[in-house]
Motif scaffolding. Structure first.
Motif, PDB file in Angstrom:
ATOM      1  N   UNK A  18       0.844  -1.205   0.000  1.00  0.00           N
ATOM      2  CA  UNK A  18       0.000   0.000   0.000  1.00  0.00           C
ATOM      3  C   UNK A  18       0.872   1.245   0.000  1.00  0.00           C
ATOM      4  N   UNK A  19       0.441   2.237  -0.758  1.00  0.00           N
ATOM      5  CA  UNK A  19       1.219   3.474  -0.884  1.00  0.00           C
ATOM      6  C   UNK A  19       0.271   4.634  -1.125  1.00  0.00           C
ATOM      7  N   UNK A  20       0.701   5.827  -0.711  1.00  0.00           N
ATOM      8  CA  UNK A  20      -0.086   7.047  -0.921  1.00  0.00           C
ATOM      9  C   UNK A  20       0.364   7.736  -2.201  1.00  0.00           C
ATOM     10  N   UNK A  21      -0.603   8.144  -3.018  1.00  0.00           N
ATOM     11  CA  UNK A  21      -0.283   8.901  -4.220  1.00  0.00           C
ATOM     12  C   UNK A  21       0.018  10.352  -3.856  1.00  0.00           C
ATOM     13  N   UNK A  22       0.670  11.047  -4.775  1.00  0.00           N
ATOM     14  CA  UNK A  22       0.987  12.459  -4.562  1.00  0.00           C
ATOM     15  C   UNK A  22       0.101  13.310  -5.467  1.00  0.00           C
ATOM     16  N   UNK A  43       3.748   3.640 -12.195  1.00  0.00           N
ATOM     17  CA  UNK A  43       2.856   2.576 -12.656  1.00  0.00           C
ATOM     18  C   UNK A  43       3.654   1.326 -13.022  1.00  0.00           C
ATOM     19  N   UNK A  44       4.812   1.497 -13.635  1.00  0.00           N
ATOM     20  CA  UNK A  44       5.644   0.333 -13.970  1.00  0.00           C
ATOM     21  C   UNK A  44       6.153  -0.358 -12.717  1.00  0.00           C
ATOM     22  N   UNK A  45       6.481   0.443 -11.699  1.00  0.00           N
ATOM     23  CA  UNK A  45       6.919  -0.153 -10.430  1.00  0.00           C
ATOM     24  C   UNK A  45       5.794  -0.959  -9.801  1.00  0.00           C
ATOM     25  N   UNK A  46       4.569  -0.428  -9.830  1.00  0.00           N
ATOM     26  CA  UNK A  46       3.423  -1.154  -9.278  1.00  0.00           C
ATOM     27  C   UNK A  46       3.175  -2.440 -10.053  1.00  0.00           C
ATOM     28  N   UNK A  47       3.313  -2.381 -11.389  1.00  0.00           N
ATOM     29  CA  UNK A  47       3.124  -3.583 -12.204  1.00  0.00           C
ATOM     30  C   UNK A  47       4.172  -4.640 -11.869  1.00  0.00           C
ATOM     31  N   UNK A  48       5.400  -4.217 -11.613  1.00  0.00           N
ATOM     32  CA  UNK A  48       6.457  -5.169 -11.253  1.00  0.00           C
ATOM     33  C   UNK A  48       6.158  -5.842  -9.917  1.00  0.00           C
ATOM     34  N   UNK A  49       5.619  -5.076  -8.971  1.00  0.00           N
ATOM     35  CA  UNK A  49       5.264  -5.650  -7.670  1.00  0.00           C
ATOM     36  C   UNK A  49       4.129  -6.656  -7.834  1.00  0.00           C
ATOM     37  N   UNK A  50       3.140  -6.324  -8.661  1.00  0.00           N
ATOM     38  CA  UNK A  50       2.050  -7.281  -8.920  1.00  0.00           C
ATOM     39  C   UNK A  50       2.597  -8.545  -9.579  1.00  0.00           C
ATOM     40  N   UNK A  51       3.544  -8.365 -10.498  1.00  0.00           N
ATOM     41  CA  UNK A  51       4.128  -9.512 -11.151  1.00  0.00           C
ATOM     42  C   UNK A  51       4.872 -10.436 -10.196  1.00  0.00           C
ATOM     43  N   UNK A  52       5.339  -9.871  -9.082  1.00  0.00           N
ATOM     44  CA  UNK A  52       6.038 -10.678  -8.074  1.00  0.00           C
ATOM     45  C   UNK A  52       5.076 -11.418  -7.164  1.00  0.00           C
ATOM     46  N   UNK A  53       3.765 -11.180  -7.305  1.00  0.00           N
ATOM     47  CA  UNK A  53       2.785 -11.939  -6.537  1.00  0.00           C
ATOM     48  C   UNK A  53       2.050 -11.175  -5.464  1.00  0.00           C
ATOM     49  N   UNK A  54       2.274  -9.883  -5.349  1.00  0.00           N
ATOM     50  CA  UNK A  54       1.594  -9.084  -4.327  1.00  0.00           C
ATOM     51  C   UNK A  54       0.509  -8.232  -4.959  1.00  0.00           C
ATOM     52  N   UNK A  55      -0.483  -7.871  -4.165  1.00  0.00           N
ATOM     53  CA  UNK A  55      -1.466  -6.887  -4.595  1.00  0.00           C
ATOM     54  C   UNK A  55      -0.927  -5.492  -4.308  1.00  0.00           C
ATOM     55  N   UNK A  56      -1.346  -4.531  -5.094  1.00  0.00           N
ATOM     56  CA  UNK A  56      -0.886  -3.148  -4.930  1.00  0.00           C
ATOM     57  C   UNK A  56      -2.096  -2.258  -4.712  1.00  0.00           C
ATOM     58  N   UNK A  57      -1.992  -1.409  -3.706  1.00  0.00           N
ATOM     59  CA  UNK A  57      -3.070  -0.466  -3.387  1.00  0.00           C
ATOM     60  C   UNK A  57      -2.475   0.932  -3.323  1.00  0.00           C
ATOM     61  N   UNK A  58      -3.058   1.855  -4.076  1.00  0.00           N
ATOM     62  CA  UNK A  58      -2.652   3.254  -4.022  1.00  0.00           C
ATOM     63  C   UNK A  58      -3.879   4.094  -3.719  1.00  0.00           C
ATOM     64  N   UNK A  59      -3.710   5.078  -2.844  1.00  0.00           N
ATOM     65  CA  UNK A  59      -4.835   5.936  -2.450  1.00  0.00           C
ATOM     66  C   UNK A  59      -4.319   7.346  -2.216  1.00  0.00           C
ATOM     67  N   UNK A  60      -5.232   8.295  -2.289  1.00  0.00           N
ATOM     68  CA  UNK A  60      -4.866   9.689  -2.059  1.00  0.00           C
ATOM     69  C   UNK A  60      -4.619   9.925  -0.571  1.00  0.00           C
ATOM     70  N   UNK A  61      -3.833  10.945  -0.224  1.00  0.00           N
ATOM     71  CA  UNK A  61      -3.606  11.261   1.190  1.00  0.00           C
ATOM     72  C   UNK A  61      -4.921  11.494   1.916  1.00  0.00           C
ATOM     73  N   UNK A  62      -5.020  10.942   3.115  1.00  0.00           N
ATOM     74  CA  UNK A  62      -6.236  11.067   3.901  1.00  0.00           C
ATOM     75  C   UNK A  62      -7.208   9.933   3.702  1.00  0.00           C
ATOM     76  N   UNK A  63      -7.020   9.139   2.647  1.00  0.00           N
ATOM     77  CA  UNK A  63      -7.922   8.005   2.382  1.00  0.00           C
ATOM     78  C   UNK A  63      -7.196   6.670   2.426  1.00  0.00           C
TER      79      UNK A  63
END
Length: 410
Positions: free
Chosen positions: A342-346, A372-392
Motif C-alpha cells: 500500500x502506498x499514498x499517491x501524490x 505505474x511500472x513499479x506497481x506492475x512489477x510488484x504485482x508480477x512478483x505476486x503481491x497486490x498493490x493499493x494506491x490511495x490519495x492522502x487522507x484516504x
C-alpha cells in the motif's frame, strides 16, 4: 520585579510637573512613587496558583482544548502566556486572568509543553513580578486516532461500505448466523429477516458471526523515501495512520495483529496477538523516517515464518529502480502469506499533468508512468498493490483487509 506602563506614565507626569513645581516637591513625589512601586510589587511576589488542563491523549492534526486557570494571591491582575515548541500550535497564546485555547499538534511523538509564564501585577498596578508555573508537561501525540476509531466503529456496526458498490451479504465477514438486529440503511436486502420483520413490525436484519483469530501483519517502511512530503504531512504519517486503523479494526474483528518497522534494520516489532491494537499504536506512534535505504529482504524474512497472514506493506513506489529491492524480496512472503503493498499517491504531481507548464507536465507524466511500472512489477512478483490519495489510505487499507477476509485469503 518589573515596572508597569502605569508606573511609566506616572513618572512622565512627575517629570513634566518638575517644570512648574519646586524640585523638593518633585523629589518627594518620586520617593513616594518608588515606595508604592516596591510595595505593590512585593504584593505580587507570591506566585499565583495555576492549573493547566489538557487531554492525556492527543492526535496529530486534531485540536484539543487547553485551559489555564489562575487564582491570584496578590489581588492584582495576572497576564498568562503559554510558550510553545514548533511542533505544537495554539490559536491563542495569551490571556488576562487565565487562558482558554485550542492546541493542535502538528507532529507525532513526544513533545514538551513549557511551563506557563505569568506576569502578576500588584493591586495598584504599579509593580509587577514574573513567574513560571505549572511546570513542563510532556504531551504524547499519536497518529489520527479519531479517524481510526470511526473506521473501527463503522466496521463493528456493519456500516463500512464502498460508496456506490453493492455488497454480497454482511461485508463478507463470515456466514455463521449470530443474531437478529434492527435493519441499518446500508444493509444488503438479502440480510433482511422477513419473518422477524413481520413479528416486530419494523425492518430486521440477520447478523453473521465474524471469522476470528485470523492474522494481519503491518510492515512499516521508515526508510528515506518515506520522508517525502504530502501536503502538511509525510508518507510516514500516512502509513502510520493506516497502520493505526488496521490495528483497531483487527481488535474489533477479533483478529491477531502485529507490526514491524524497518529501514536497513528492524526498528520496532510487535508480535501478532489478540487485542494488540494498543500495543501496535504505542510501539510505532513516534517513528520518523531515517536517512537510510530500506532492506526489504531483512524485514520480510523476519516476518516470513509462522501462521498464514495478510501482510500489509506500507511503503512508497517511486519508480522501477527504487522498487527493485521490493520486487526481489516479495516472493519471500508470497510463498506463505497474502501480501498487500500500500502506498499514498501524490496529488501535487498528478495536478501537474494537466498544468500549463509543458516541461513540468512532461516530467510529471514520466514520473507517474515510472510509478505505474513499479506497481506492475510488484504485482508480477505476486503481491497486490493499493494506491490511495492522502487522507484516504487508512480507509482503503481497511477495505482491502475486509475484502481479504471475505475471500478467505488470510
Amino acid at each position: 520585579m518589573t515596572l508597569t506602563i502605569r508606573t511609566v506614565v506616572v513618572l512622565v507626569a512627575v517629570a513634566a510637573a518638575a517644570l512648574v513645581v519646586p524640585g523638593t516637591v518633585v523629589g518627594i513625589a518620586v520617593a513616594v512613587l518608588a515606595g508604592l512601586v516596591i510595595a505593590d510589587a512585593l504584593l505580587a511576589r507570591s506566585a499565583p496558583r495555576v492549573t493547566r488542563t489538557l487531554p492525556a491523549v492527543l492526535a496529530r492534526g486534531v485540536g484539543v482544548p487547553l485551559a489555564i486557570t489562575v487564582q491570584s494571591t496578590g489581588g492584582g491582575a495576572v497576564r498568562v502566556r503559554q510558550p510553545l515548541v514548533p511542533d505544537l500550535a495554539l490559536d491563542a497564546r495569551e490571556g488576562d486572568g487565565g487562558l482558554t485555547a485550542t492546541l493542535t499538534p502538528r507532529r507525532r511523538g513526544r513533545h514538551v509543553l513549557p511551563a506557563v509564564a505569568l506576569r502578576a501585577r500588584g493591586p495598584l498596578g504599579l509593580g509587577a513580578w514574573q513567574h513560571r508555573a505549572a511546570g513542563e508537561q510532556e504531551v504524547t501525540v499519536f497518529p489520527d486516532l479519531p479517524s481510526a476509531r470511526r473506521l473501527a466503529l463503522a466496521v463493528r456496526d456493519g456500516r463500512f461500505r464502498d460508496p456506490g458498490v453493492r455488497t454480497r451479504g454482511p461485508v463478507g465477514l463470515g456466514t455463521e448466523f449470530e443474531r437478529v438486529r434492527d435493519y441499518l440503511p446500508d444493509d444488503d436486502i438479502r440480510q433482511v429477516n422477513w419473518r422477524a420483520t413481520a413479528r416486530a413490525g419494523r425492518p430486521m436484519s440477520n447478523q453473521h458471526r465474524v471469522e476470528q483469530d485470523q492474522e494481519i501483519m503491518v510492515v512499516l517502511d521508515v526508510g528515506r523515501l518515506m520522508a517525502a512530503p504530502l501536503g502538511d504531512r509525510t508518507r510516514c504519517d500516512e502509513a502510520l495512520d493506516a497502520a493505526t486503523a488496521l490495528a483497531l479494526v483487527a481488535d474489533e474483528l477479533g483478529d491477531r495483529c502485529g507490526a514491524l518497522a524497518f529501514d536497513d534494520e528492524i526498528r520496532r516489532r510487535v508480535r501478532p496477538g489478540r487485542a494488540s491494537g494498543t500495543d501496535v499504536i504505542r510501539a510505532t506512534f513516534d517513528l520518523e523516517p531515517s536517512e537510510r535505504d530500506s532492506d526489504y529482504e531483512l524485514a520480510f524474512r523476519t516476518v516470513g515464518g509462522g501462521k498464514r497472514a495478510l501482510v500489509v506493506v506500507l511503503t512508497d513506489l517511486l519508480d522501477e529502480a527504487a522498487a527493485r529491492a521490493l520486487v526481489d524480496a516479495v516472493p519471500v512472503l508470497t510463498r506463505r502469506h497474502a501480501v498487500l503493498v500500500a502506498s499514498a499517491r501524490d496529488p501535487d504531481i498528478e495536478s501537474l499533468v494537466d498544468g500549463e507548464d509543458a516541461d513540468l507536465a512532461a516530467a510529471a507524466t514520466d514520473l507517474l508512468a515510472a510509478r505505474s511500472r513499479a506497481a506492475a512489477a510488484v504485482r508480477g512478483a505476486g503481491a497486490q498493490v493499493l494506491e490511495a490519495t492522502p487522507g484516504t489510505l487508512n480507509a482503503a487499507c481497511v477495505r482491502a483487509y475486509l475484502y481479504a477476509k471475505s475471500r478467505r485469503r488470510l
